[in-house]
Design an enzyme around this catalytic site. Structure first.
Site, PDB file in Angstrom:
ATOM      1  N   GLU A  38     116.022  26.630  65.019  1.00  0.00           N
ATOM      2  CA  GLU A  38     116.957  27.613  64.475  1.00  0.00           C
ATOM      3  C   GLU A  38     116.326  29.015  64.371  1.00  0.00           C
ATOM      4  OE1 GLU A  38     120.247  27.488  63.760  1.00  0.00           O
ATOM      5  OE2 GLU A  38     120.042  29.592  63.206  1.00  0.00           O
ATOM      6  N   THR A  82     124.503  29.217  67.439  1.00  0.00           N
ATOM      7  CA  THR A  82     123.972  27.889  67.770  1.00  0.00           C
ATOM      8  C   THR A  82     124.876  27.153  68.753  1.00  0.00           C
ATOM      9  OG1 THR A  82     123.143  27.668  65.506  1.00  0.00           O
ATOM     10  CG2 THR A  82     123.131  25.680  66.839  1.00  0.00           C
ATOM     11  N   HIS A 197     117.317  29.634  58.809  1.00  0.00           N
ATOM     12  CA  HIS A 197     118.617  30.265  59.058  1.00  0.00           C
ATOM     13  C   HIS A 197     118.814  31.389  58.043  1.00  0.00           C
ATOM     14  CE1 HIS A 197     122.940  30.818  59.431  1.00  0.00           C
ATOM     15  NE2 HIS A 197     122.953  30.017  60.482  1.00  0.00           N
ATOM     16  N   HIS A 257     118.735  31.322  69.224  1.00  0.00           N
ATOM     17  CA  HIS A 257     119.232  32.707  69.316  1.00  0.00           C
ATOM     18  C   HIS A 257     118.345  33.554  68.411  1.00  0.00           C
ATOM     19  CE1 HIS A 257     120.937  31.843  65.374  1.00  0.00           C
ATOM     20  NE2 HIS A 257     121.523  30.779  65.897  1.00  0.00           N
TER      21      HIS A 257
END
Ligand code: GP9
Ligand code: MN
Length: 414
Positions: A38, A82, A197, A257
């Site tokens: 993540e 995601t 995150h 990302h």
């Protein structure tokens, strides 16, 4: 009526990269363990913050004899974050320029990575401790023909083992490995981590390094949650070894990302020791790490090929000896001699070994200086074409008209 597929198909066939003969099928029959890291960007790898390593375990993998570490690999996601990275991984197509393809085209026909593996005797699944309908996953996974989704219901989640978005990554990987132990082999499991995150919150006991000191609390905390993610991956490797799942698997791990948006450019410039973050810098900052860890391969290397998430599907299928020459995919095998140093972002930016194209400006890749647009022009056309073809496939649900077994189009070729 699907007739657009004729042109797309011709383009895909003409631009296909031949597999590397030494690598094709070399790891046939191994389990595939894919880990979505993540928000992990590549700038933290082999870097320090206040004199401390941020990712000590992943850094060790960059020099590991069994790991291919790609240091010129980019995410290609858009607003679907995601879910876009999952879409690209499974289909070797782009997400959409607007919205999230997981929501807008969840019921299309696809020929996913999971489906290909399923046809080759694999048990396929995704593991992620969030509710199943988030990002419409439960719907689109059916369209991808994924056998099982281990969602939050498969995990033991309580106040003590969760933070921020839910179950912490260390217990997530630990519980996942236990579930994997009972899976029929060979299996393909794609695990989606979550602790690193936004807004990057951690419990004090999980903070292994101090915060950074800048005007951005987000960037300051990011280093700590990245450090936690690194620890969780290290423990995951130990768990896999303990459960006897390590030797016979390929472990592929990649950042999904960016984690730090352009809203934090000032703090990012401070960290990187630059005056400012230009459009050129921002493009290069979209690099995410990719590790292809193959126990026993003894061929680990740092790979400089300019590449992106769209390349993962053909690369992995070829390692397993699964032919993709009839697949409707836009990526290319990373080990192929014919793989080009060229990566297209969803918003039309692109990077090659010579140029960076961003904000409609062509930059010299090495120096970051603006150069004549003619240096970028041929690639601008190709980038537009590839994004357009991908959009056509998705918007027209064109894979309905394609038989990936035979490569036959079920449209009238007028
Ligand atoms: C949610 C997780 C995070 O289940 O995958 O999604 P993101 O916000 O990164 O797209
Ligand atoms: Mn994400």
């Amino acid at each position: 009526d699907g007739s657009e597929l004729v042109e797309v198909n011709n383009y895909v066939r003409a631009n296909q990269a031949e597999p590397n003969v030494q690598m094709f099928g070399k790891y046939e029959g191994r389990n595939v363990i894919a880990v979505s890291l993540e928000s992990l960007q590549n700038f933290v790898i082999n870097n320090e913050m206040n004199g401390e390593e941020i990712t000590p375990f992943l850094n060790s993998l960059t020099q590991d004899k069994d790991t291919y570490y790609f240091n010129n690999f980019y995410h290609q996601t858009g607003l679907g974050k995601t879910s876009d990275s999952e879409f690209i991984f499974e289909n070797s197509l782009f997400g959409l320029g607007r919205g999230a393809v997981f929501f807008t085209h969840g019921e299309n026909t696809y020929n996913s990575f999971a489906e290909s593996l399923g046809e080759n005797g694999y048990y396929t699944n995704v593991m992620h401790a969030n509710s199943k309908s988030f990002w419409n996953r439960d719907m689109i996974y059916k369209s991808f023909n994924i056998d099982n989704f281990y969602d939050v219901e498969s995990y033991d989640v309580n106040d003590g083992n969760s933070v921020n978005w839910g179950l912490k990554d260390i217990p997530f990987f630990e519980q996942s490995t236990k579930l994997m132990k009972d899976m029929p082999q060979p299996f393909y499991s794609r695990l989606i981590s979550l602790t690193n995150h936004y807004p990057f919150y951690l419990d004090p006991e999980d903070m292994m390094i101090n915060e950074f000191d800048s005007s951005s609390g987000t960037l300051n905390r990011y280093f700590q949650t990245v450090r936690y993610l690194d620890e969780s991956v290290k423990e995951f490797f130990d768990d896999l070894k303990e459960q006897g799942l390590y030797e016979n698997s390929i472990i592929v791990m990649y950042g999904d990302h960016y984690g730090i948006s352009e809203n934090h450019n000032k703090a990012m410039a401070q960290y990187l020791g630059k005056d400012e973050i230009t459009a050129y810098d921002s493009a290069l900052l979209q690099s995410v790490p990719l590790f292809i860890h193959i126990p026993g391969s003894n061929d680990g290397q740092v790979m400089e090929e300019v590449s992106g998430q769209i390349d993962l599907r053909p690369t992995l299928l070829h390692l397993l000896g699964i032919d993709t020459s009839k697949d409707m995919q836009l990526g290319a095998d990373l080990f192929s001699e014919e793989h080009e140093d060229f990566v297209v972002f969803r918003d039309g930016r692109f990077i090659t070994d010579k140029v960076v194209y961003a904000g409609e400006v062509c930059y010299d890749r090495e120096t970051g200086e603006e150069i004549d647009i003619v240096n970028c022009q041929p690639y601008i056309e190709r980038a537009t074409k590839e994004l357009g073809y991908s959009d056509q496939i998705i918007n027209g649900d064109l894979l309905r008209f394609y038989d990936a077994e035979t490569g036959n189009l079920t449209v009238d070729e007028k």
